[in-house]
Design an enzyme around this catalytic site. Structure first.
Site, PDB file in Angstrom:
ATOM      1  N   ASN A 245       0.803  -1.357   0.000  1.00  0.00           N
ATOM      2  CA  ASN A 245      -0.019  -0.095  -0.187  1.00  0.00           C
ATOM      3  C   ASN A 245       0.995   1.420   0.167  1.00  0.00           C
ATOM      4  O   ASN A 245       0.212   2.158  -0.562  1.00  0.00           O
ATOM      5  CB  ASN A 245      -0.911  -0.208   1.291  1.00  0.00           C
TER       6      ASN A 245
ATOM      7  N   HIS B 229      -1.403  -7.872   5.140  1.00  0.00           N
ATOM      8  CA  HIS B 229      -0.121  -7.571   5.169  1.00  0.00           C
ATOM      9  C   HIS B 229       0.044  -6.308   4.262  1.00  0.00           C
ATOM     10  O   HIS B 229       1.090  -6.065   3.310  1.00  0.00           O
ATOM     11  CB  HIS B 229       0.742  -8.563   4.692  1.00  0.00           C
ATOM     12  N   CYS B 230      -0.911  -5.356   4.229  1.00  0.00           N
ATOM     13  CA  CYS B 230      -0.752  -4.221   3.396  1.00  0.00           C
ATOM     14  C   CYS B 230      -0.795  -4.730   1.741  1.00  0.00           C
ATOM     15  O   CYS B 230      -0.140  -3.558   1.113  1.00  0.00           O
ATOM     16  CB  CYS B 230       0.261  -3.103   3.457  1.00  0.00           C
ATOM     17  N   ALA B 231      -1.214  -5.556   1.289  1.00  0.00           N
ATOM     18  CA  ALA B 231      -0.750  -6.009   0.115  1.00  0.00           C
ATOM     19  C   ALA B 231      -2.393  -6.580  -0.440  1.00  0.00           C
ATOM     20  O   ALA B 231      -2.335  -7.763  -0.625  1.00  0.00           O
ATOM     21  CB  ALA B 231       0.436  -6.939  -0.141  1.00  0.00           C
TER      22      ALA B 231
END
Ligand SMILES: Cc1ncc(COP(=O)(O)O)c(C=O)c1O
Length: 388
Positions: free
Chosen positions: A99, A342-344
Site C-alpha cells: 500500500n 499484510h498491506c498488499a
C-alpha cells in the site's frame, strides 16, 4: 518456552546488541546535526556521513551524497512517487505492491489525474510478467515503472535488473522497492542503472523502526520536488530550499538516534556479509516451506521456487481463519507471526483470497535459528492435527 519471532518482514527482532547500544549511546550523549559548530554537532554530521556511505555501499550506489535518510521505505517511496509525477503521467506498478506504493498512486490518480496500470504475477512462480510489461510500455508512454524487489507476502524475489532494462529501453524511469531485500539480496543500484531505490532500515537491515533510505541516481535529483521544506542547517541565508541532495529532501532534524542504530546495523550486515545472510535466510525459508508443505491442513501460497525466496512464507490453514490461527500460535506455542492482508490487498485479490481475510505469514530474519524453524513447523503440524 522462549518466544519465537517470525515477523521480520514487518520489522526485525531481535536486533544485534550493537544496534541497541548505538541508539542508547546517542540518546545519552548526542546532539543535532548541521546546526552548530560544537563537537556534538560535528559528531552528528560525521554520523550522517558514515551512515550514507555505509548504505551506499550496501545498495551498490556510487554516490553517498545521493542517499537520503528517511523515516522508512514508505517515506522513500513517497518522495519519488509524489515528488516526480505530474498531471497526466502514466505509471506501471504491480499487484504485488504494498500500500505504500498503491495508495500514493491512487491518491495521485484523483488529485493529479495520473493513470496507472498493474502488472500481473504468475502464482506458480510469483514472478512479474515481463512480456506484459513490454506490451504495456509499447501501448502507453510511461513516466515511471515501480518494481517490487521482494514480496512481503510471498517472499518471491524479482529479477529487477532485467525488468528495469525493459522499462529503461522504453524511456521510463524506474523505482525499486527494496523494503524486503535490503540487507541480504544484491541491490546493484548503480550497475543495474536504477533511477531510484527505496530501502527500509529495520527489516533485512536490522536497524531501529522509523529508519530507511532512498538512493537517487545523481542526474535524477532535480526531477523530484521535495515533499517537505524547511531548515537543513545548510545555505541558511537563503529562503529557498537547497537544490542538491541530500539537503533537498532532508528538511528538519533527522532521527539521529535511529540513524546511529541504522549505521550499527549496516556495519553489522557488512561484517556478516549479505551473501551469508542471504544463504541462511534462503535455507530457513526453504526448510519452512518444505515442513509446512508436508502438513495436511496447510495450503501454501508461496510458490515452489526456493531459489527466489527472500524470507516470507505465506500460507493458510484449512478450516481456520488466519487471525485465529495467529492468536493460537502465540498463546499456545509462543510464536509471533502475522495474519491478514499484510498491506498488499491486490496480491490477495489476485490469489482469490481477500474474502478469507488474507494469509498467515512466517518471516524469519537475520537472527532466526534452525531450531526456531523446526519448532514453528512442529507447532503448525500440531495445530492442524486438532482442526476439524
Ligand atoms: C514491500 C514493502 N514496501 C514498503 C514497505 C514500507 O516500509 P516501511 O515500514 O519501512 O515504511 C513495506 C513494509 O512492510 C514492504 O513490505
Amino acid at each position: 518456552m522462549d518466544l519465537i519471532y517470525l515477523d521480520n518482514a514487518a520489522t526485525s527482532f531481535p536486533r544485534p546488541d550493537c544496534v541497541a547500544d548505538a541508539v542508547s549511546d546517542w540518546v545519552r550523549s548526542g546532539a543535532a546535526a548541521g546546526r552548530g559548530t560544537h563537537q556534538g554537532a560535528a559528531a552528528a554530521n560525521e554520523l550522517l556521513r558514515s551512515c550514507r556511505t555505509e548504505i551506499a555501499a550496501l545498495a551498490g550506489a556510487e554516490s553517498a551524497q545521493h542517499v537520503v535518510l528517511t523515516s522508512g521505505c514508505t517515506e522513500s517511496l513517497n518522495i519519488v512517487i509524489q515528488g516526480l509525477l505530474q498531471q497526466g503521467d502514466h505509471v506501471i506498478a504491480s499487484r504485488l505492491d504494498h500500500n505504500s506504493v498503491l495508495r500514493p498512486l491512487q491518491h495521485l490518480q484523483q488529485s493529479r489525474n495520473i493513470t496507472f496500470e498493474l502488472l500481473d504475477f504468475d502464482p506458480l512462480n510469483g514472478l512479474l510478467d515481463i512480456q506484459q510489461l513490454q506490451l504495456l510500455l509499447e501501448r502507453t508512454p510511461t513516466r515511471l515503472v515501480v518494481l517490487n524487489h521482494g514480496s512481503n507476502v510471498l517472499g518471491t524475489v524479482q529479477p529487477v535488473a532485467e525488468l528495469a532494462r525493459v522499462a529503461q529501453q522504453a524511456g521510463a524511469l524506474t523505482l525499486v522497492d527494496a523494503a524486503q531485500t535490503a540487507g541480504h539480496e544484491e541491490l546493484n543500484f548503480t550497475t543495474a542503472s536504477f533511477d531510484f531505490m527505496a530501502l527500509a532500515g529495520h527489516k533485512g537491515i536490522p536497524g531501529p523502526l522509523g529508519t530507511g533510505a532512498l538512493c537517487i541516481r545523481p542526474d535524477c535529483e532535480q526531477l523530484l520536488q521535495p515533499l517537505i521544506l524547511g531548515g537543513t542547517g545548510t545555505e541558511s541565508e537563503s529562503l529557498l530550499q537547497p537544490l542538491q541532495c541530500p539537503a533537498r529532501f532532508e528538511s528538519g532534524n533527522r532521527n539521529i538516534p535511529g540513524i546511529a542504530g541504522l549505521l550499527a546495523a549496516a556495519e553489522w550486515i557488512r561484517e556478516q556479509t549479505p551473501a551469508v545472510l542471504r544463504s541462511r535466510l534462503q535455507q530457513h525459508s526453504a526448510e519452512l516451506w518444505q515442513g509446512l508443505r508436508a502438513i495436511a491442513g496447510v495450503q501454501l501460497l508461496t510458490p515452489d521456487t526456493p531459489e527466489n525466496f527472500c524470507g516470507a512464507i505465506a500460507f493458510q490453514l484449512k478450516g481456520l481463519d488466519c487471525h485465529d490461527a495467529a492468536v493460537i500460535l502465540e498463546q499456545e506455542f509462543q510464536i509471533q507471526c502475522r495474519a491478514g492482508l499484510h498491506c498488499a490487498p491486490l496480491l490477495h485479490v489476485a490469489l482469490g483470497l481477500q474474502e478469507r481475510s488474507g494469509s498467515l505469514r512466517f518471516s524469519p530474519g537475520p537472527m532466526t535459528t534452525s531450531t526456531e524453524i523446526q519448532l514453528a513447523v512442529k507447532a503448525v503440524a500440531e495445530l492442524s492435527e486438532n482442526l476439524p
